[in-house]
Write a protein that holds these residues in place. Structure first.
Motif, short mmCIF file in Angstrom:
data_model
loop_
_atom_site.label_atom_id
_atom_site.label_comp_id
_atom_site.label_asym_id
_atom_site.label_seq_id
_atom_site.Cartn_x
_atom_site.Cartn_y
_atom_site.Cartn_z
N ARG A 56 13.60 8.09 -0.27
CA ARG A 56 13.89 8.95 -1.58
C ARG A 56 15.03 8.45 -2.31
O ARG A 56 16.20 8.46 -1.62
N ILE A 57 14.96 7.84 -3.31
CA ILE A 57 15.97 6.92 -4.06
C ILE A 57 16.54 8.15 -5.24
O ILE A 57 15.81 8.12 -6.20
N LEU A 58 17.56 8.33 -5.18
CA LEU A 58 18.11 9.46 -6.07
C LEU A 58 18.39 8.59 -7.50
O LEU A 58 19.05 7.55 -7.44
N VAL A 59 17.95 9.21 -8.64
CA VAL A 59 18.27 8.54 -9.65
C VAL A 59 19.24 9.16 -10.81
O VAL A 59 19.53 8.37 -12.02
N GLY A 60 20.12 9.96 -10.34
CA GLY A 60 21.15 10.58 -10.99
C GLY A 60 20.95 11.43 -12.32
O GLY A 60 21.73 11.90 -13.02
N THR A 61 19.45 11.98 -12.51
CA THR A 61 19.20 12.85 -13.52
C THR A 61 17.90 13.60 -13.09
O THR A 61 17.15 13.11 -12.29
N PRO A 62 17.88 14.83 -13.33
CA PRO A 62 16.66 15.67 -12.56
C PRO A 62 15.37 15.48 -12.90
O PRO A 62 14.49 15.46 -11.73
N ARG A 63 15.06 14.85 -13.99
CA ARG A 63 13.61 14.61 -14.22
C ARG A 63 13.13 13.56 -14.51
O ARG A 63 13.03 12.77 -15.27
N ALA A 64 12.79 12.73 -13.31
CA ALA A 64 12.19 11.31 -13.28
C ALA A 64 10.81 11.61 -13.25
O ALA A 64 10.20 12.56 -12.93
N THR A 65 10.20 10.70 -14.15
CA THR A 65 8.74 10.85 -14.73
C THR A 65 7.57 9.96 -14.28
O THR A 65 6.74 10.39 -13.75
N CYS A 66 8.10 8.81 -14.09
CA CYS A 66 7.06 7.69 -13.67
C CYS A 66 7.65 6.34 -13.36
O CYS A 66 8.49 5.95 -13.97
N PRO A 67 7.37 5.67 -12.29
CA PRO A 67 7.87 4.58 -12.02
C PRO A 67 7.11 3.39 -12.60
O PRO A 67 6.00 3.50 -12.85
N ALA A 68 7.49 1.96 -12.51
CA ALA A 68 6.91 0.89 -12.87
C ALA A 68 7.38 -0.35 -12.06
O ALA A 68 8.68 -0.47 -11.86
N PHE A 69 6.79 -1.29 -11.62
CA PHE A 69 7.26 -2.64 -11.23
C PHE A 69 7.35 -3.45 -12.27
O PHE A 69 6.54 -3.67 -13.13
N GLY A 70 8.28 -4.14 -12.43
CA GLY A 70 8.51 -5.32 -13.30
C GLY A 70 9.31 -6.58 -12.84
O GLY A 70 9.74 -6.69 -11.47
N GLY A 95 1.00 -1.21 0.14
CA GLY A 95 0.15 0.07 -0.03
C GLY A 95 0.95 1.30 -0.16
O GLY A 95 0.14 2.44 0.01
N ASN A 96 2.07 1.11 0.01
CA ASN A 96 2.86 2.37 -0.34
C ASN A 96 2.98 2.95 -1.58
O ASN A 96 3.04 2.09 -2.60
N LEU A 97 2.95 4.21 -1.87
CA LEU A 97 2.88 4.97 -3.11
C LEU A 97 4.46 5.33 -3.26
O LEU A 97 5.07 6.00 -2.56
N TRP A 98 4.67 4.85 -4.61
CA TRP A 98 6.10 5.29 -5.04
C TRP A 98 5.66 6.31 -6.04
O TRP A 98 5.02 6.17 -7.18
N VAL A 99 6.46 7.41 -6.08
CA VAL A 99 6.25 8.60 -7.06
C VAL A 99 7.44 8.98 -7.73
O VAL A 99 8.56 9.34 -6.72
N SER A 100 7.50 9.16 -8.89
CA SER A 100 8.65 9.80 -9.59
C SER A 100 8.64 11.26 -9.56
O SER A 100 7.46 12.04 -9.73
N LEU A 101 9.78 12.03 -9.39
CA LEU A 101 9.85 13.48 -8.54
C LEU A 101 10.30 14.20 -10.11
O LEU A 101 11.68 14.07 -10.22
N TRP A 102 9.70 15.13 -10.80
CA TRP A 102 10.20 15.84 -11.80
C TRP A 102 10.76 16.75 -11.19
O TRP A 102 10.35 17.67 -10.04
N ASP A 103 12.05 17.24 -11.58
CA ASP A 103 12.97 18.33 -10.76
C ASP A 103 13.58 17.76 -9.49
O ASP A 103 14.04 18.85 -8.62
N GLY A 104 13.14 16.86 -9.00
CA GLY A 104 13.52 16.17 -7.84
C GLY A 104 14.71 15.16 -7.87
O GLY A 104 15.22 14.77 -7.11
#
Length: 294
Positions: free
Chosen positions: A234-248, A210-219
């Motif tokens: 908060r997991i840093l991804v190495g580029t400013p504009r993360a847009t949308c997560p997905a499970f796979g 039930g946890n919400l995972w959100v990609s952060l634009w300019d975050g």
């Protein structure tokens, strides 16, 4: 609240101007996503990289069966055959409004599909979320500027959604049997507020806890928020504009995120290519996206 910097790797290094709507197709073991300004549907699995080009913008996707995706375009929702590359109209969505286009969308656990619309210049309050269910298209959330982040918590009968222009995430209650909103969407409850920061919440998904995972634009991060609205990670991804997560992955244990190169053309590349599709190097308790029932 914990804050971490974890390793990410480039799952796919093709540059997306605005990568969005990543979707793991569990029957094809393939991650699909869109680069919507460029009218592209992309995909990748262990065997191949995939690319489809359309004659209009594709902004969001769902899966129907092994052979078909649902694709949302500027004119409506379509079935798309992954083998024949043919698309067939399911329903028009605001196709008469030349000033509007589709934006984020996602399948819900009842087999419906929610699609956001917005003004092409992001004028305030001219967008909405619609739900397509059992052949019916109904406007469910009006007066949005940049509708984003729609996702669902089945166990709590919740729908989360974002207005990225307002930098806020909201939650509304859903009927347990049908998935239609039972809370007045105009009075949706504020769930998480970024409006005092430079960050805009973009796409979102809900894990098995039930946890919400959100990609952060300019975050430059993917953020995990508890059902009570507490930041967990908060997991840093190495580029400013993360847009949308997905499970796979085989057990939805992998976490991906799309990113955007938009506006970063002059920004130095440090860890990953701006616009690449990323695999976050942390196992998660994810869930597969449900199929759209047609």
């Amino acid at each position: 609240m914990t804050k971490e910097t974890l390793a990410v790797q480039q799952y796919d290094n093709r540059v997306n101007f605005v990568g969005e709507s990543p979707l793991w197709h569990p029957l094809r073991s393939t991650l699909y996503w869109v680069d919507f300004p460029n009218n592209l549907l992309m995909g990748k699995n262990d065997n191949e990289s995939i690319e489809y080009t359309f004659d209009e913008m594709v902004t969001a996707i769902g899966w129907i069966d092994e052979l078909h995706l649902l694709i949302a375009t500027a004119t409506g929702l379509y079935q798309f055959n992954l083998e024949s590359k043919q698309k067939s109209l399911m329903v028009h969505v605001e196709h008469e409004l030349q000033s509007n286009r589709s934006n984020d969308g996602r399948a819900d656990p009842w087999g419906g599909f929610w699609i956001g619309t917005m003004n092409t210049d992001a004028k305030a309050d001219e967008g909405a979320f619609y739900r397509y269910y059992h052949g019916e298209l109904r406007k469910v959330i009006p007066d949005l500027s940049i509708p984003n982040g729609v996702c669902f918590d089945l166990s709590r009968q919740r729908c989360y959604f974002t207005d990225s222009a307002k930098q806020q995430i909201y939650v509304i209650a859903l009927d347990a049997n049908t998935g239609w909103p039972i809370q007045d969407a105009v009075n949706a409850t504020l769930f998480y507020d970024f409006s005092n920061t430079a960050v805009s919440p973009d796409g979102g998904i809900v894990d098995a806890d039930g946890n919400l995972w959100v990609s952060l634009w300019d975050g430059g991060a993917v953020m995990c928020i508890s059902p009570d609205g507490v930041e967990l990670k908060r997991i840093l991804v190495g580029t400013p504009r993360a847009t949308c997560p997905a499970f796979g992955g085989d057990e939805a244990q992998l976490l991906f995120t799309t990113t955007a190169a938009c506006g970063l053309e002059d920004e130095a590349i440090s860890q990953v290519i701006h616009g690449a599709t990323l695999l976050v190097m942390e196992k998660v308790n994810g869930v597969f996206e449900p199929a759209v029932k047609v």
